[in-house]
Design an enzyme around this catalytic site. Structure first.
Site, PDB file in Angstrom:
ATOM      1  N   ASP A 136      30.481 -19.614  15.065  1.00 40.39           N
ATOM      2  CA  ASP A 136      29.243 -20.406  15.004  1.00 40.39           C
ATOM      3  C   ASP A 136      28.423 -20.344  16.290  1.00 40.39           C
ATOM      4  O   ASP A 136      27.384 -21.000  16.389  1.00 40.39           O
ATOM      5  CB  ASP A 136      29.578 -21.882  14.724  1.00 40.39           C
ATOM      6  CG  ASP A 136      30.017 -22.110  13.282  1.00 40.39           C
ATOM      7  OD1 ASP A 136      29.847 -21.182  12.475  1.00 40.39           O
ATOM      8  OD2 ASP A 136      30.524 -23.198  12.968  1.00 40.39           O
ATOM      9  N   ASP A 176     -16.328  -5.708   4.723  1.00 42.09           N
ATOM     10  CA  ASP A 176     -14.884  -5.502   4.844  1.00 42.09           C
ATOM     11  C   ASP A 176     -14.123  -6.514   4.002  1.00 42.09           C
ATOM     12  O   ASP A 176     -13.177  -6.172   3.297  1.00 42.09           O
ATOM     13  CB  ASP A 176     -14.440  -5.627   6.307  1.00 42.09           C
ATOM     14  CG  ASP A 176     -14.917  -4.463   7.153  1.00 42.09           C
ATOM     15  OD1 ASP A 176     -15.023  -3.361   6.597  1.00 42.09           O
ATOM     16  OD2 ASP A 176     -15.183  -4.661   8.349  1.00 42.09           O
ATOM     17  N   GLY A 191      -8.153   1.861   0.356  1.00 38.14           N
ATOM     18  CA  GLY A 191      -8.179   2.995  -0.564  1.00 38.14           C
ATOM     19  C   GLY A 191      -8.195   4.340   0.131  1.00 38.14           C
ATOM     20  O   GLY A 191      -7.418   5.241  -0.197  1.00 38.14           O
ATOM     21  N   MET A 192      -9.073   4.503   1.124  1.00 40.48           N
ATOM     22  CA  MET A 192      -9.185   5.785   1.808  1.00 40.48           C
ATOM     23  C   MET A 192      -7.899   6.104   2.564  1.00 40.48           C
ATOM     24  O   MET A 192      -7.440   7.246   2.586  1.00 40.48           O
ATOM     25  CB  MET A 192     -10.380   5.754   2.771  1.00 40.48           C
ATOM     26  CG  MET A 192     -10.614   7.071   3.513  1.00 40.48           C
ATOM     27  SD  MET A 192     -10.757   8.481   2.398  1.00 40.48           S
ATOM     28  CE  MET A 192     -12.357   8.173   1.671  1.00 40.48           C
TER      29      MET A 192
END
EC number: 1.3.7.7
Length: 507
Positions: free
Chosen positions: A36, A293, A428-429
């Site tokens: 522990d 954006d 996406g790009m």
């Protein structure tokens, strides 16, 4: 007690030791078997501090089991008192050593007769509470102990002449706590409010008697500090603000609540112009939310999971300030689940209250979000599912104890959150460029389910063909193919299986 290889909130003694080691010149003694005693290693690794972790393990071994613990525990307390000269020694058992059912309070009483330091036993039920609940209770216990002492000696000071605040709940191993503390101090200075005490981070227990001289208490994190704030309200009539200033809207709400308390206390302040200036000109978040954006993110699906404070704030920010659809929001703070559900019900489609990481992982896999906002575990889940993840809550690893300045609270915190959100979504790009030029997206697809119950195998040709599918639909195609294979009793997925599944879905 639960056997698990992943816990979102640790056992109770970790919470107690976090509070003890946050204070200055306080020593923790852990009555525990060797398994522990990992707190020292964990804190030394994660917190970028120059001092040793002030925690000693009083080891429960076979000799202790044969003879009892009293002699060893008392000896360790008096030895540390002589070596370290602490102001306070906090003794805590662990859930394992609690099984021995020893009278540790008696050990503390006996040890305190021969120590210069104050000695207390953590008043925590180690079977019923977790790390966060224990931290909250231990902080309240230490505050109570020293204020009762100050009251008996007639040392409670009067309220300050000008507005002042105590910031409660800043601890070691907290999520970005040091940066949040700096940002809150800046915010209070901008509002013309003096910071009276910050506890427990680097605070002296001798200064706890100064707490009642502040006008109000600020509790930025619901998990730690709320019990102490309620105690101070009951005993000394001190109001508290428990609105986490995360995001533009909640920061403004927090400031307006502070304004209300100060004006009720005899001040005359108006922070509306400050809120407007910060929102429009200083914080980039409001501008970002109107930019192209952010519009690219509108309607994207996300899931949120973490402790109550951060998960609630993040859900509201994504839904209300950025137009991102939160499919579900979840918390591992089951003990405070009603409050969580009430806070997020208008900002997400579904609510998940669980501390089972497999259940969380399966819920993520089921809804296929564009991004995950969660803890370190959700980051691992995201990597397995090829879904980006922004880390917004503890438990976390070393990368979320940054060297640079990265608060989550206040107006600078809103900028950091904007960056985190935008950078968490795969654009996406970027997705196409990774396909064209190679990168992390072209490595072999991991084909395990989150619950690790997959009975299917993919051939090398099948995986190669799957890799040719664009990343943003690949996960869905993979799941549809596996469902198709299971329905037809196919155990090995080939290229032909992939095309057959595609035709079946198309039909």
């Amino acid at each position: 007690m639960k056997l698990a290889y992943w816990m979102y909130a640790g056992p109770a003694h970790i919470g107690t030791l976090r509070i003890a080691s946050s204070f200055k010149n306080v020593h923790g003694i852990m009555h525990a078997p060797l398994g522990d005693d990992y707190f020292n290693v964990m804190r030394s690794m994660l917190e970028r501090e120059r001092d040793f972790t002030p925690v000693t393990t009083s080891v429960v071994d076979r000799h202790v089991l044969a003879r009892g613990s009293q002699e060893k525990v008392v000896d360790n307390i008096t030895r540390k008192d002589g070596e370290e000269h602490p102001d306070l020694i906090v003794l805590t058992p662990t859930c394992t050593s609690s099984i021995l059912q020893e009278d540790l309070q008696n050990f503390v009483t006996r040890a305190s007769l021969s120590t210069q330091a104050d000695v207390i036993l953590a008043d925590v039920n180690h079977y019923r509470v977790n790390e966060l609940q224990a931290a909250d209770r231990t902080l309240e216990q230490i505050v109570q102990f020293y204020l009762a002492k100050a009251r008996a000696e007639g040392e409670i000071p009067d309220r300050t002449a000008t507005p002042s605040v105590n910031i409660l709940g800043m601890t070691t191993l907290g999520f970005h706590n040091q940066h949040d503390c700096t940002e809150l101090k800046k915010l209070m200075a901008d509002l013309g409010i003096t910071v009276n005490e910050v506890i427990p981070a680097n605070a002296s227990v001798h200064n706890l008697k100064r707490l009642p001289q502040a006008w109000f208490n600020l509790v930025p994190y619901r998990e730690v500090g709320l019990m102490a704030a309620r105690y101070l309200e009951t005993e000394f009539g001190m109001p508290y603000v428990d609105i986490a200033p995360m995001g533009v809207v909640e920061t403004a709400r927090c400031i307006r609540k502070i304004q209300q308390i100060l004006n009720q206390g005899g001040a005359s302040v108006d922070y509306e112009e400050f809120i407007n200036t910060q929102t429009v000109h200083v914080s980039q978040a409001a501008w970002f939310s109107r930019s192209i954006d952010c519009q690219n993110l509108t309607g994207k699906k996300a899931v949120v999971y973490g402790d109550n404070t951060h998960a609630v704030a993040m859900t509201k920010i994504l839904s209300r300030e950025m137009g991102i659809k939160v499919v579900w929001a979840g918390t591992y703070c089951k003990y405070d689940g009603d409050w969580f559900r009430d806070q997020v019900k208008d900002y997400c489609d579904d609510v998940l209250i669980t501390d089972d990481h497999a259940q969380v992982g399966d819920a993520i896999a089921r809804v296929e979000p564009a991004a995950i906002f969660g803890t370190q575990m959700e980051r691992h889940v995201g990597k397995r599912l090829n879904i980006p993840c922004g880390v917004i809550a503890a438990p976390v690893h070393i990368q979320n104890f940054p060297v640079g300045y990265r608060p989550f609270l206040g107006y600078e915190g809103t900028n950091q959150i904007c960056d985190l959100v935008y950078n968490s979504f795969t654009l996406g790009m970027e997705d196409h460029l990774l396909e064209f030029f190679g990168g992390h997206d072209t490595k072999e697809v991991i084909h395990k389910g989150i619950s690790a119950e997959s009975d299917l195998t993919w051939t090398a040709e099948g995986l190669t063909e799957l890799n040719k599918i664009p990343g943003f639909v690949r996960g869905k195609v993979k799941r549809n193919t596996e469902k198709f294979a299971r329905d037809r009793g196919i155990s090995e997925i080939t290229v032909e299986t992939l095309y057959a599944a595609k035709e079946a879905v198309g039909a």
